[in-house]
Design an enzyme around this catalytic site. Structure first.
Site, mmCIF file in Angstrom:
data_model
loop_
_atom_site.group_PDB
_atom_site.id
_atom_site.type_symbol
_atom_site.label_atom_id
_atom_site.label_comp_id
_atom_site.label_asym_id
_atom_site.label_seq_id
_atom_site.Cartn_x
_atom_site.Cartn_y
_atom_site.Cartn_z
ATOM 1 N N GLY A 1 0.780 -1.238 0.000
ATOM 2 C CA GLY A 1 0.000 0.000 0.000
ATOM 3 C C GLY A 1 0.806 1.278 0.000
ATOM 4 O O GLY A 1 0.277 2.356 0.265
ATOM 5 N N ARG B 1 2.794 -0.324 -16.341
ATOM 6 C CA ARG B 1 1.460 -0.884 -16.163
ATOM 7 C C ARG B 1 0.477 0.071 -16.840
ATOM 8 O O ARG B 1 0.794 1.245 -17.030
ATOM 9 C CB ARG B 1 1.111 -0.964 -14.671
ATOM 10 C CG ARG B 1 1.934 -1.968 -13.915
ATOM 11 C CD ARG B 1 1.636 -1.889 -12.418
ATOM 12 N NE ARG B 1 2.582 -2.688 -11.656
ATOM 13 C CZ ARG B 1 2.951 -2.430 -10.401
ATOM 14 N NH1 ARG B 1 2.444 -1.397 -9.755
ATOM 15 N NH2 ARG B 1 3.808 -3.213 -9.786
ATOM 16 N N ARG C 1 -5.221 -6.144 -7.604
ATOM 17 C CA ARG C 1 -4.647 -5.043 -8.373
ATOM 18 C C ARG C 1 -4.516 -5.415 -9.844
ATOM 19 O O ARG C 1 -4.428 -4.527 -10.693
ATOM 20 C CB ARG C 1 -3.272 -4.670 -7.773
ATOM 21 C CG ARG C 1 -2.769 -3.335 -8.233
ATOM 22 C CD ARG C 1 -1.529 -2.908 -7.483
ATOM 23 N NE ARG C 1 -0.362 -3.705 -7.839
ATOM 24 C CZ ARG C 1 0.854 -3.514 -7.344
ATOM 25 N NH1 ARG C 1 1.061 -2.566 -6.452
ATOM 26 N NH2 ARG C 1 1.858 -4.274 -7.707
ATOM 27 N N ARG D 1 7.054 -11.849 -5.831
ATOM 28 C CA ARG D 1 6.839 -10.741 -4.892
ATOM 29 C C ARG D 1 6.541 -11.268 -3.498
ATOM 30 O O ARG D 1 7.051 -10.760 -2.499
ATOM 31 C CB ARG D 1 5.693 -9.843 -5.389
ATOM 32 C CG ARG D 1 6.148 -8.884 -6.451
ATOM 33 C CD ARG D 1 5.030 -8.235 -7.240
ATOM 34 N NE ARG D 1 5.585 -7.663 -8.456
ATOM 35 C CZ ARG D 1 5.976 -6.400 -8.589
ATOM 36 N NH1 ARG D 1 5.828 -5.564 -7.601
ATOM 37 N NH2 ARG D 1 6.497 -5.960 -9.713
HETATM 38 N N1 LIG Z 1 -5.616 -0.840 3.678
HETATM 39 C C1 LIG Z 1 -5.942 -1.383 2.520
HETATM 40 N N2 LIG Z 1 -7.006 -2.198 2.448
HETATM 41 C C2 LIG Z 1 -7.340 -2.782 1.285
HETATM 42 N N3 LIG Z 1 -6.692 -2.640 0.123
HETATM 43 C C3 LIG Z 1 -5.615 -1.829 0.122
HETATM 44 C C4 LIG Z 1 -5.174 -1.163 1.312
HETATM 45 N N4 LIG Z 1 -4.061 -0.439 0.995
HETATM 46 C C5 LIG Z 1 -3.842 -0.643 -0.314
HETATM 47 N N5 LIG Z 1 -4.762 -1.466 -0.848
HETATM 48 C C6 LIG Z 1 -4.834 -1.962 -2.245
HETATM 49 O O1 LIG Z 1 -3.791 -2.915 -2.374
HETATM 50 C C7 LIG Z 1 -3.212 -2.851 -3.686
HETATM 51 C C8 LIG Z 1 -1.703 -2.614 -3.555
HETATM 52 O O2 LIG Z 1 -1.471 -1.290 -3.087
HETATM 53 P P1 LIG Z 1 -0.315 -0.381 -3.736
HETATM 54 O O3 LIG Z 1 -0.333 -0.488 -5.212
HETATM 55 O O4 LIG Z 1 -0.440 0.965 -3.095
HETATM 56 O O5 LIG Z 1 0.974 -1.164 -3.153
HETATM 57 P P2 LIG Z 1 2.535 -0.821 -3.283
HETATM 58 O O6 LIG Z 1 3.113 -1.115 -1.937
HETATM 59 O O7 LIG Z 1 2.714 0.546 -3.795
HETATM 60 O O8 LIG Z 1 3.016 -1.912 -4.327
HETATM 61 P P3 LIG Z 1 4.300 -1.882 -5.361
HETATM 62 O O9 LIG Z 1 5.513 -1.830 -4.501
HETATM 63 O O10 LIG Z 1 4.157 -3.189 -6.096
HETATM 64 O O11 LIG Z 1 4.110 -0.698 -6.249
HETATM 65 C C9 LIG Z 1 -3.916 -1.724 -4.435
HETATM 66 O O12 LIG Z 1 -4.876 -2.291 -5.298
HETATM 67 C C10 LIG Z 1 -4.557 -0.902 -3.314
HETATM 68 O O13 LIG Z 1 -5.743 -0.288 -3.742
#
Ligand SMILES: Nc1ncnc2c1ncn2[C@@H]1O[C@H](COP(=O)(O)OP(=O)(O)OP(=O)(O)O)[C@@H](O)[C@H]1O
Length: 200
Positions: A20, A48, A141, A152
């Site tokens: 997230g 993407r 996602r 991952r």
């Molecule tokens: N608290 C939460 N509850 C439910 N879903 C969430 C929550 N936080 C994030 N998400 C969802 O989880 C998915 C992954 O989040 P995000 O893309 O922000 O991760 P990231 O850590 O940036 O990943 P990456 O490092 O691969 O870019 C997204 O689809 C997002 O909408």
């Protein structure tokens, strides 16, 4: 107003893929327009859908990136899931030149390298509730193939271990409920990163 941030320490957001980071970062940038600037990383992975070159990432080739690393143009770099990622010195400088607080979204390998530099940021780790939830988020996602998803997830538990080790991060946020997680991040930002120097 932008100049008020000059000299403030950068903010590093770290955590396993899908935990997230981007979601929380987006909220922070919306909440504090003109205060934070995102350090745009380089990557050799394919964009993407919806990702814009120069905004979300600088998309590049492995050949060019290796050459730039050799020439000392990067602060940190990591290979993840067969793709290279990295923060160039220019990416950070661009944000600092705008008088903004630089935010970096990097992985554990990058954190370890940044700790050896003089960047001196605040380190925040975003932790998933558990690996099953992480898998579910990555699946929802819809950005991963079965293979990249497995890769991952396989590094995620080691990353969480490093994240939870006392002393490695200034703040560990459990991203269970998004609003709750964001509140914790925002409180830390107000009290430590901005240090009472400015509001929104
Ligand atoms: N608290 C939460 N509850 C439910 N879903 C969430 C929550 N936080 C994030 N998400 C969802 O989880 C998915 C992954 O989040 P995000 O893309 O922000 O991760 P990231 O850590 O940036 O990943 P990456 O490092 O691969 O870019 C997204 O689809 C997002 O909408």
């Amino acid at each position: 107003m932008a100049n008020n941030t000059r000299g403030l320490r950068p903010l590093v957001l770290c955590g396993p893929s899908g935990t997230g980071k981007s979601t929380l970062l987006k909220k922070l940038l919306e909440d504090y327009p003109n205060t934070f600037g995102f350090s745009v990383s380089h990557t050799t992975r394919l964009p993407r859908p919806g990702e814009i070159d120069g905004k979300h990432y600088h998309f590049t080739t492995a050949e060019k990136m290796k050459q730039d690393i050799e020439e000392g143009k990067f602060i940190e770099n990591a290979t993840f899931g067969g793709n290279m990622y990295g923060t160039s010195k220019d990416a950070v400088k661009t944000v600092l030149d705008q008088g903004k607080v630089c935010v970096l979204d990097i992985d554990v390998q990058g954190v370890k390298q940044i700790k050896k530099t003089d960047l001196n940021p605040f380190y925040v780790f975003i932790k998933p509730p558990n690996l099953n939830v992480l898998e579910e988020r990555l699946r929802q996602r819809k950005t991963e193939t079965e293979e990249t998803l497995k890769r991952r997830l396989s590094v995620a538990s080691h990353e969480v271990q490093y994240g939870e080790e006392p002393g490695n991060f200034d703040l560990v946020v459990l991203n269970d409920n998004l609003e709750h997680a964001y509140d914790q991040l925002k409180k830390f930002v107000k009290n430590h990163v901005l240090n009472g120097k400015q509001g929104k």
